[in-house]
Scaffold this motif. Structure first.
Motif, PDB file in Angstrom:
ATOM      1  N   TYR A  84       0.852  -1.192   0.000  1.00  0.00           N
ATOM      2  CA  TYR A  84       0.000   0.000   0.000  1.00  0.00           C
ATOM      3  C   TYR A  84       0.881   1.232   0.000  1.00  0.00           C
ATOM      4  N   GLU A  85       0.397   2.269  -0.680  1.00  0.00           N
ATOM      5  CA  GLU A  85       1.109   3.535  -0.755  1.00  0.00           C
ATOM      6  C   GLU A  85       0.094   4.663  -0.722  1.00  0.00           C
ATOM      7  N   LEU A  86       0.556   5.856  -0.368  1.00  0.00           N
ATOM      8  CA  LEU A  86      -0.308   7.030  -0.425  1.00  0.00           C
ATOM      9  C   LEU A  86      -0.643   7.338  -1.876  1.00  0.00           C
ATOM     10  N   HIS A  91       2.348   7.262 -11.358  1.00  0.00           N
ATOM     11  CA  HIS A  91       3.757   6.891 -11.473  1.00  0.00           C
ATOM     12  C   HIS A  91       3.864   5.387 -11.703  1.00  0.00           C
ATOM     13  N   ALA A  92       5.031   4.965 -12.139  1.00  0.00           N
ATOM     14  CA  ALA A  92       5.315   3.544 -12.313  1.00  0.00           C
ATOM     15  C   ALA A  92       6.067   3.050 -11.092  1.00  0.00           C
ATOM     16  N   ASP A 104       9.404   4.358  -6.746  1.00  0.00           N
ATOM     17  CA  ASP A 104       8.486   5.087  -7.616  1.00  0.00           C
ATOM     18  C   ASP A 104       9.260   5.735  -8.759  1.00  0.00           C
ATOM     19  N   LEU A 105       8.668   5.679  -9.954  1.00  0.00           N
ATOM     20  CA  LEU A 105       9.247   6.326 -11.126  1.00  0.00           C
ATOM     21  C   LEU A 105       8.196   7.254 -11.728  1.00  0.00           C
ATOM     22  N   VAL A 126       1.752   0.524 -13.811  1.00  0.00           N
ATOM     23  CA  VAL A 126       2.914   0.128 -14.592  1.00  0.00           C
ATOM     24  C   VAL A 126       3.968  -0.420 -13.635  1.00  0.00           C
ATOM     25  N   LEU A 127       4.351  -1.681 -13.845  1.00  0.00           N
ATOM     26  CA  LEU A 127       5.368  -2.331 -13.031  1.00  0.00           C
ATOM     27  C   LEU A 127       6.561  -2.657 -13.924  1.00  0.00           C
ATOM     28  N   ILE A 128       7.727  -2.252 -13.487  1.00  0.00           N
ATOM     29  CA  ILE A 128       8.956  -2.525 -14.220  1.00  0.00           C
ATOM     30  C   ILE A 128       9.842  -3.366 -13.308  1.00  0.00           C
TER      31      ILE A 128
END
Length: 144
Positions: A84-86, A91-92, A104-105, A126-128
């Motif tokens: 979980y994130e705010l 962002h990716a 985060d990107l 988007v997951l890299i």
């Protein structure tokens, strides 16, 4: 003093979403803000160090409420627990396949959606996957 500013910022997030400001919600938000990406078990472990009375059910309930109200986002990673994130700008995520660190990107979501015409978009994820700079030397040593 920094903590006070952080709590005011977090209180305002809850107030803007018409949610009750509770100690539990502030704890969850402050930890996620501090560490970036946490799963339920990581949150529980960090919270119960200082507040052993809090239940796992309370954390789940508050996470669910904050997800429903757009305060938090889920980061679903294959083979791992949901983090979980705010909620922030789009962002990716770069996920290191060695140490599992998530970074985060910043990306321009508009370019991802330029030719999209399949319907309305609720969110973009988007997951890299790759090896982070800190793990690169470890990989090189193993290969030599």
């Amino acid at each position: 003093m920094k903590n006070k500013v952080s709590y005011e910022f977090l209180k305002n997030i809850l107030v803007k979403k018409n949610l009750k400001v509770t100690h539990q919600r502030l704890l969850i938000l402050s930890l996620i803000r501090q560490f970036g990406h946490l799963d339920i078990d990581e949150l529980y472990a960090k919270i119960t160090v200082d507040y052993p009375y809090i239940s796992l059910a309370t954390i789940y309930k508050n996470i669910s409420t904050m997800l429903e109200n757009g305060i938090l986002n889920e980061v679903k990673i294959g083979g791992a627990k949901t983090k979980y994130e705010l909620s922030t700008n789009s962002h990716a995520h770069f996920i290191c396949i060695q140490c599992k660190k998530i970074e985060d990107l910043d990306i321009n979501v508009d370019c991802v959606l330029d030719n999209f015409n399949k319907g309305s978009v609720a969110s973009v994820n988007v997951l890299i996957y790759g090896t982070c700079n800190a793990c690169q030397p470890k990989i090189s040593k193993k290969l030599s």
